[in-house]
Write an enzyme that holds these catalytic residues in place. Structure first.
Site, PDB file in Angstrom:
ATOM      1  N   ASP A 287       1.493   1.645 -11.421  1.00 34.74           N
ATOM      2  CA  ASP A 287       0.395   1.582 -10.244  1.00 34.74           C
ATOM      3  C   ASP A 287      -0.667   2.209 -10.797  1.00 34.74           C
ATOM      4  OD1 ASP A 287      -0.851   1.980  -7.989  1.00 34.74           O
ATOM      5  OD2 ASP A 287       0.854   2.063  -6.604  1.00 34.74           O
ATOM      6  N   HIS A 288      -1.904   1.294 -10.928  1.00 40.37           N
ATOM      7  CA  HIS A 288      -3.134   2.179 -11.106  1.00 40.37           C
ATOM      8  C   HIS A 288      -3.904   2.943 -10.265  1.00 40.37           C
ATOM      9  CE1 HIS A 288      -4.798  -1.341  -8.875  1.00 40.37           C
ATOM     10  NE2 HIS A 288      -6.068  -0.382  -8.819  1.00 40.37           N
TER      11      HIS A 288
ATOM     12  N   HIS B 276       0.349   0.852  -3.518  1.00 36.41           N
ATOM     13  CA  HIS B 276      -0.831   1.797  -3.722  1.00 36.41           C
ATOM     14  C   HIS B 276      -0.732   2.647  -2.550  1.00 36.41           C
ATOM     15  CE1 HIS B 276      -2.056  -0.904  -6.652  1.00 36.41           C
ATOM     16  NE2 HIS B 276      -2.761  -1.764  -5.999  1.00 36.41           N
TER      17      HIS B 276
END
Length: 516
Positions: free
Chosen positions: A205-206, A268
């Site tokens: 998950d960036h 996110h």
């Protein structure tokens, strides 16, 4: 003048000590979907930036895999162009690039063809000899989720996944979305763990790679003045916003299947909730940190009835409007979007966390496309004063704002006296900004995450139970909102902060969204 890490350290004495403590072991990074947008915009530029910063091992290589028919030379040339366009360090340092590109290889082929993986295995064996990568592999799935099961099976059948205790490591990085709902996430987890050990799996998950998100842990657990007031006794409510000014761009088919809840909330935004609400871990390691995050997700109240969803969830879909002075079409006028689509592009919801620390403190979340600007932040609103000595101006509650993007930083809003003979209070802010404090732009999220994956550090990656717990929360909303009985998403004009019903959600509690 080319960027170098040494340049930062000469120019700014705050920079020493911020570089990676040690380079990872020699390895080859295999990017499935190497001709795609993610590889061009994020992955290869991130790896190049790590090379510029001397964070990569000397024995390192990249193998791109996709259907496109490229030679090694053409692939390297395409990546040079991508790095020149998308890298945060410009211009390209040709000396660094020369060694970086020398380790590039390319394998063309379909993912459903076993011969593709036979060629990949041969390519990796040759790369081991040429670049001394020692059989260490990091497989990155920069592909549509529908290909994940096929890639896992092909890698296993080709003998490309070593046991977890093998001297040569094998790690698999899987992009979001991880599943479409709780059932599919569980099925994918079962498949992944039939192929790999959990220690080999890196669900990315960036958002967790962003410096400000990581700094939230340091801010909370390394400063004695904040931890005592970080709970229900002093916090009135928490507000999390993740807005984008962009529409769906060319992703109409994907967005029609996903919508805002799958695209943003399940991964996110719930990660931001976890880091804001979690208890101090017993140690700063992968399992300890993720143990505390899963406790938060399990404590979040799910929506067990249509009435609960209607009371606490607002969906929206953008109509034509103007963003940054430019006219933009509505969602239903975008390419590959069905007429009459019920897909939401905005959501506002109220979450309750039933834990000792947070019981009774609502978490208000909103996320959407075609907002007035790109902004992601966490705002912790403290309780108002019981009595103000100095009038209305000093009675506004303190707010702590963590800006995730853009202009990463932390601001604390408080009251101060305006200069003069009278006691006239005014709200002001103490504002910390990364770029100003450290004299350099923050590394891209993918740089940190790729480096951690090569090191085998899973702290910033999501665990099996964490993924499933997040889907349980979002699934309780989807079960209701995707039924034909649930109303159509509320319309909102592009370039606004969502439908008026989102304002009414907070107004019902006597609160309002923070102005951004």
């Amino acid at each position: 003048m080319p960027y170098t890490p040494e340049h930062d350290e000469v120019q700014n004495p705050l920079r020493p000590g911020l570089r990676a403590e040690s380079a990872p072991e020699p390895c080859a990074v295999v990017i499935f979907g190497a001709s795609g947008d993610l590889a061009h915009r994020k992955l290869v530029p991130a790896l190049y930036n790590l090379a510029v910063g001397a964070h990569l091992p000397a024995a390192f290589g990249i193998v791109g895999v996709s259907k496109s028919e490229f030679s090694d030379e053409v692939f390297a040339r395409n990546m040079h162009e991508a790095v020149g366009k998308f890298s945060r360090t410009k211009p390209i340092d040709e000396e660094v690039w020369q060694d970086f590109a020398a380790g590039m290889r390319y394998v063309a082929g379909s993912f459903d063809d076993p011969q593709t993986f036979a060629r990949l295995k041969q390519c990796l064996e040759e790369l081991d000899k040429a670049r001394a990568t020692r059989g260490n592999r990091l497989f990155y799935f920069a592909t549509p989720p529908s290909t994940f099961p096929m890639l896992l099976k092909q890698l296993k059948d080709a003998g490309l996944i070593n046991p977890p205790l093998d001297p040569s490591f094998t790690r698999v990085v899987i992009e979001k979305p991880f599943g479409r709902d709780l059932a599919s996430a569980r099925a994918l987890n079962r498949l992944v763990l039939e192929t790999c050990d959990e220690r080999q799996v890196f669900r990315i998950d960036h958002y967790l790679g962003k410096e400000t998100v990581q700094n939230l842990l340091v801010f909370r657990f390394a400063n004695s003045i904040f931890e005592p007031v970080w709970d229900r006794r002093y916090v009135d409510h928490v507000e999390i916003t993740a807005g984008e000014e962009l529409g769906i761009e060319a992703r109409g088919k994907y967005y029609e299947e996903a919508g805002i809840l799958r695209d943003m909330i399940q991964n996110h935004v719930l990660q931001l909730v976890c880091l804001t609400a979690m208890e101090p871990p017993v140690a700063f390691d992968a399992d300890a940190v993720r143990d505390e995050k899963i406790k938060v997700l399990r404590a979040v109240e799910t929506f067990d009835s249509p009435e609960a969803v209607q009371k606490n969830v607002v969906l929206g879909q953008y109509a034509a409007g103007s963003v940054a002075g430019k006219d933009v079409p509505g969602y239903q006028q975008e390419n590959d979007v069905a007429q009459g689509s019920r897909t939401p592009t905005f959501v506002a919801l109220k979450l309750n966390i039933h834990s000792w620390r947070w019981d009774g403190v609502p978490f208000y979340i909103r996320s959407g496309k075609r907002m007035p600007k790109r902004a992601t932040e966490i705002a912790v609103h403290f309780r108002p004063l019981p009595h103000s000595l100095f009038g209305q101006g000093a009675s506004r509650p303190n707010v702590l704002v963590v800006r995730v993007q853009p202009q990463e930083g932390i601001a604390l809003r408080f009251s101060a006296k305006v200069p003069g003979e009278r006691y006239r209070p005014r709200t002001v802010s103490m504002d910390f900004r990364y770029g100003t404090a450290f004299g350099a732009a923050s590394p891209e999220a993918y740089e940190r995450l790729l480096l951690d994956a090569m090191r085998g550090d899973q702290t910033l990656f999501t665990r099996k139970d964490e993924v499933e717990a997040a889907w349980k929360i979002v699934g309780s909303v989807l079960k209701v909102t995707e039924s034909s009985e649930f109303p159509q998403p509320n319309s909102y004009e592009a370039g606004t902060w969502g439908p008026k019903e989102a304002d009414e959600l907070l107004a019902a509690d006597g609160r309002a969204w923070r102005r951004l």
